[in-house]
Design an enzyme around this catalytic site. Structure first.
Site, PDB file in Angstrom:
ATOM      1  NE  ARG A   9      -3.647  -2.429  -0.057  1.00  0.00           N
ATOM      2  CZ  ARG A   9      -3.328  -3.588  -0.635  1.00  0.00           C
ATOM      3  NH1 ARG A   9      -2.174  -3.715  -1.300  1.00  0.00           N
ATOM      4  NH2 ARG A   9      -4.140  -4.617  -0.593  1.00  0.00           N
TER       5      ARG A   9
ATOM      6  CB  SER B  19      -9.501  -3.065   3.270  1.00  0.00           C
ATOM      7  OG  SER B  19      -9.830  -4.310   2.694  1.00  0.00           O
TER       8      SER B  19
ATOM      9  CD  GLU C  91      -6.049  -0.674   2.120  1.00  0.00           C
ATOM     10  OE1 GLU C  91      -6.667  -0.876   1.059  1.00  0.00           O
ATOM     11  OE2 GLU C  91      -5.598  -1.602   2.827  1.00  0.00           O
TER      12      GLU C  91
END
Length: 309
Positions: free
Chosen positions: A179, A230, A300
């Site tokens: 990420r 998410s 996230e």
């Protein structure tokens, strides 16, 4: 002079064909369906227009924010006193000049790009088919699912760096990790297009794999509600959803925001959720998980504000 007056004049003089919206709700352009109005929102359909719009913003002394489908964004209730540029008009996907490559503009969706790869008989993007974002956003955060990450397929990225112009950045310089990419460290940079390197495959097998992963996504994720996917990054050695579920937080609700009862890793908008609701719920989940497990959850989802992008 207010920046909007100067910006509007520049657009009228140099980009009269570009659609510009005033006080456009961010809620209409984020998958969370949350967020107040952006002072100006622009919808270019050519990369050259996008480059000029970012230049106008700098000249007016205001930060621009470039977004795709807004699938990983949480926008503030009070809105943004900024120029928001939506890349949805930059959707071209075509075969690259090198063998087994595809060139996708920033606003092309991952589903569109994966479908194109399938039609060319190329494999490697099946994991991305169900991810709801665009190529630009996916490259920015190195999006991934089901064991695959976009950074594994990228050969290079055409990036606009405000201070130095457009540069083609090869994969080895993109600093992809979980990420993360070079661009998360340079949030002012803008993806224009990406070159993706794939492998020859059987179109029928590629299509079947995409179908299997989409079914798995539908079965396990709360796709029927607005969300940003998410909510938390995967902590080392753990899964965020599992930790949240073990702490008994499934169904925990603040206002219109709720920890999904279907998948605890998702915070969803049950209806009428505000950014304040979502933020309070994020903080409460973080607090409870840290208190009960000692694990600190990191969002996230990209949380937008006037002070940070």
């Amino acid at each position: 002079m207010d920046w909007v007056e100067q910006f509007d004049k520049q657009v009228a003089d140099f980009l009269p064909d570009v659609k510009i919206a005033a006080a456009e709700p961010m809620a209409k352009h984020t998958s969370f369906r949350v967020g107040g109005p952006a002072r100006r929102m622009a919808f270019p359909d050519q990369a050259e227009q996008l480059v000029l719009l970012t230049s106008f913003a700098r000249e007016c002394g205001v930060r621009s924010l470039v977004i795709g489908n807004g699938t990983n964004l949480l926008a503030p209730d009070e809105g943004l006193d900024r120029l928001v540029i939506v890349t949805g008009g930059l959707r071209r996907v075509e075969a690259g000049t090198a063998p087994d490559t595809i060139v996708a503009e920033a606003g092309a969706t991952l589903a569109q790009t994966a479908d194109f790869a399938c039609k060319l008989g190329l494999t490697g993007l099946e994991f991305a088919h169900g991810i709801p974002g665009t190529v630009g956003g996916a490259v920015y955060m190195n999006a991934g699912a089901y064991g695959g990450e976009i950074g594994e397929t990228v050969k290079g990225v055409s990036v606009l760096f405000p201070e130095e112009g457009i540069r083609f950045v090869p994969r080895e310089e993109m600093d992809f990790s979980y990420r993360h990419s070079l661009l998360t460290d340079h949030p002012e940079a803008v993806v224009l297009h990406a070159v993706v390197q794939l492998s020859p495959g059987d179109p029928a097998a590629v299509r079947e794999r995409m179908r299997e992963l989409m079914e798995k996504r539908r079965a396990g994720q709360p796709l029927e509600y607005p969300s940003a996917g998410s909510t938390f990054k995967r902590p080392e050695g753990h899964y965020a959803g599992t930790l949240i579920q073990q702490c008994g937080l499934k169904g925990l609700t603040v206002g219109g925001a709720q920890v999904s009862e279907k998948h605890a890793g998702f915070i969803i908008n049950r209806g009428g959720a505000t950014c304040a609701d979502v933020m309070e719920l994020i903080r409460e989940v973080q607090r409870r998980v840290l208190e009960e497990t000692g694990v600190r959850l990191e969002p996230e989802v990209r949380i937008l504000s006037e002070n940070a992008s």
